[in-house]
Design an enzyme around this catalytic site. Sequence first.
Site, mmCIF file in Angstrom:
data_model
loop_
_atom_site.group_PDB
_atom_site.id
_atom_site.type_symbol
_atom_site.label_atom_id
_atom_site.label_comp_id
_atom_site.label_asym_id
_atom_site.label_seq_id
_atom_site.Cartn_x
_atom_site.Cartn_y
_atom_site.Cartn_z
ATOM 1 N N TYR A 155 2.382 0.500 15.217
ATOM 2 C CA TYR A 155 2.030 0.869 13.829
ATOM 3 C C TYR A 155 2.188 2.375 13.578
ATOM 4 O O TYR A 155 2.422 2.808 12.449
ATOM 5 C CB TYR A 155 0.606 0.386 13.527
ATOM 6 N N LYS A 162 -2.633 5.149 7.099
ATOM 7 C CA LYS A 162 -3.741 4.271 6.679
ATOM 8 C C LYS A 162 -5.096 4.931 6.941
ATOM 9 O O LYS A 162 -6.034 4.766 6.159
ATOM 10 C CB LYS A 162 -3.658 2.920 7.392
HETATM 11 N N1 LIG Z 1 0.570 -7.659 5.373
HETATM 12 C C1 LIG Z 1 -0.364 -7.167 6.153
HETATM 13 O O1 LIG Z 1 -0.544 -7.590 7.304
HETATM 14 C C2 LIG Z 1 -1.274 -6.095 5.629
HETATM 15 C C3 LIG Z 1 -2.507 -5.880 6.235
HETATM 16 C C4 LIG Z 1 -3.340 -4.861 5.745
HETATM 17 C C5 LIG Z 1 -2.917 -4.081 4.668
HETATM 18 N N2 LIG Z 1 -1.679 -4.320 4.101
HETATM 19 C C6 LIG Z 1 -1.268 -3.462 2.988
HETATM 20 O O2 LIG Z 1 -1.134 -4.222 1.815
HETATM 21 C C7 LIG Z 1 -0.293 -3.507 0.910
HETATM 22 C C8 LIG Z 1 0.716 -4.465 0.305
HETATM 23 O O3 LIG Z 1 1.597 -4.895 1.310
HETATM 24 P P1 LIG Z 1 2.033 -6.412 1.552
HETATM 25 O O4 LIG Z 1 1.690 -6.732 2.966
HETATM 26 O O5 LIG Z 1 1.561 -7.286 0.462
HETATM 27 O O6 LIG Z 1 3.624 -6.291 1.553
HETATM 28 P P2 LIG Z 1 4.746 -6.226 0.391
HETATM 29 O O7 LIG Z 1 5.985 -5.841 1.099
HETATM 30 O O8 LIG Z 1 4.728 -7.479 -0.372
HETATM 31 O O9 LIG Z 1 4.231 -5.024 -0.536
HETATM 32 C C9 LIG Z 1 4.501 -3.666 -0.280
HETATM 33 C C10 LIG Z 1 4.775 -3.064 -1.633
HETATM 34 O O10 LIG Z 1 4.907 -1.636 -1.568
HETATM 35 C C11 LIG Z 1 5.793 -1.294 -2.619
HETATM 36 N N3 LIG Z 1 6.300 0.064 -2.515
HETATM 37 C C12 LIG Z 1 6.879 0.660 -1.436
HETATM 38 N N4 LIG Z 1 7.244 1.918 -1.763
HETATM 39 C C13 LIG Z 1 6.884 2.110 -3.068
HETATM 40 C C14 LIG Z 1 7.000 3.186 -3.989
HETATM 41 N N5 LIG Z 1 7.574 4.358 -3.648
HETATM 42 N N6 LIG Z 1 6.508 3.035 -5.255
HETATM 43 C C15 LIG Z 1 5.931 1.885 -5.622
HETATM 44 N N7 LIG Z 1 5.815 0.814 -4.810
HETATM 45 C C16 LIG Z 1 6.278 0.933 -3.541
HETATM 46 C C17 LIG Z 1 6.882 -2.346 -2.501
HETATM 47 O O11 LIG Z 1 7.663 -2.417 -3.683
HETATM 48 C C18 LIG Z 1 6.070 -3.593 -2.264
HETATM 49 O O12 LIG Z 1 5.790 -4.235 -3.485
HETATM 50 C C19 LIG Z 1 0.336 -2.365 1.720
HETATM 51 O O13 LIG Z 1 -0.399 -1.185 1.477
HETATM 52 C C20 LIG Z 1 0.099 -2.832 3.152
HETATM 53 O O14 LIG Z 1 0.069 -1.758 4.083
HETATM 54 C C21 LIG Z 1 -0.876 -5.309 4.545
#
Ligand SMILES: NC(=O)c1ccc[n+]([C@@H]2O[C@H](COP(=O)([O-])OP(=O)(O)OC[C@H]3O[C@@H](n4cnc5c(N)ncnc54)[C@H](O)[C@@H]3O)[C@@H](O)[C@H]2O)c1
Length: 261
Positions: A155, A162
């Site tokens: 990570y 984060k």
């Molecule tokens: N999937 C997991 O295991 C997990 C766990 C904990 C936290 N998260 C967090 O959840 C959040 C959403 O991620 P997800 O897992 O749903 O994946 P996802 O890929 O569906 O979403 C990530 C989003 O970030 C957006 N993004 C990236 N760069 C950008 C920019 N410059 N401007 C605007 N938007 C931008 C993308 O367009 C996308 O919609 C993230 O912050 C991720 O770190 C995910």
Amino acid sequence: MLLKGKRLVITGVLTDDSIAFHTARVAQEEGAEIVLTGFGRGLRLTERAARRLPEPPEVRQLDITSVADMRALAAALEARWGAVDGALHAIAYAPDDALGGRFLETPAESAGTAFLTSAFSYKTLAVGLLPLMKRAGGGALVTLDFDNRQAWPAYDWMGVAKAALQAVTRYLARDLGPFGVRVNAVSAGPLGTVASKSIPGFRQFEEAWADRAPLGWDVTDPDPVARMAAVLLSDWARSTTGEVVHVDGGFHSQAIGVGPG
Ligand SMILES: NC(=O)c1ccc[n+]([C@@H]2O[C@H](COP(=O)([O-])OP(=O)(O)OC[C@H]3O[C@@H](n4cnc5c(N)ncnc54)[C@H](O)[C@@H]3O)[C@@H](O)[C@H]2O)c1
């Protein structure tokens, strides 16, 4: 209905796997009006996903690193609603060389990009929407965290970003509390989305959760995370701010696993 009449901005919907997609769905089911934002080449995917929601919402362009985009979004929301009650920040990005176990070799620019897009951006969204939340008499912001009090495999600099995001949450809570704006984070367990699949070795996370989460954990089910985000966006959480709420099956509370392993 938990979110009846709330006007919410939901960033980060890329596909119908996105955590933000499920938060948007729950928000609509609970009575909220929503606007989605999409980004760059993914905007078309966001528009496609939007059509799969119970009520297809408006989709606006927002690259969170673009001052012009943030201004244009605020202007469009002002014209549409005049005020905003809250937003979901579901945005993260790190270049390939900032992930995957090459922590010692990552150049400063890549670590900086991870920080700016994934942590500083919560401040950008908060400040961009603040005048509209003031007009609503207050508001609620929620971001999505992956807990980084400990180091994880692969990570790397996203983990550092984060950890910064948790700190950003607390400082925003300090500065926006006097305006009645609450600022919180949901720390989610691993979920199979486009973002997580870009992390090399994601399967290791899945196995660790299967072993250690007392409630178990389903990497294909973002619904519990979406529901907690909805609670924090609602008036039911009206005295909670600066908080990181874990929705991880209890993983963070256990030192070692007693699961199937
Ligand atoms: N999937 C997991 O295991 C997990 C766990 C904990 C936290 N998260 C967090 O959840 C959040 C959403 O991620 P997800 O897992 O749903 O994946 P996802 O890929 O569906 O979403 C990530 C989003 O970030 C957006 N993004 C990236 N760069 C950008 C920019 N410059 N401007 C605007 N938007 C931008 C993308 O367009 C996308 O919609 C993230 O912050 C991720 O770190 C995910």
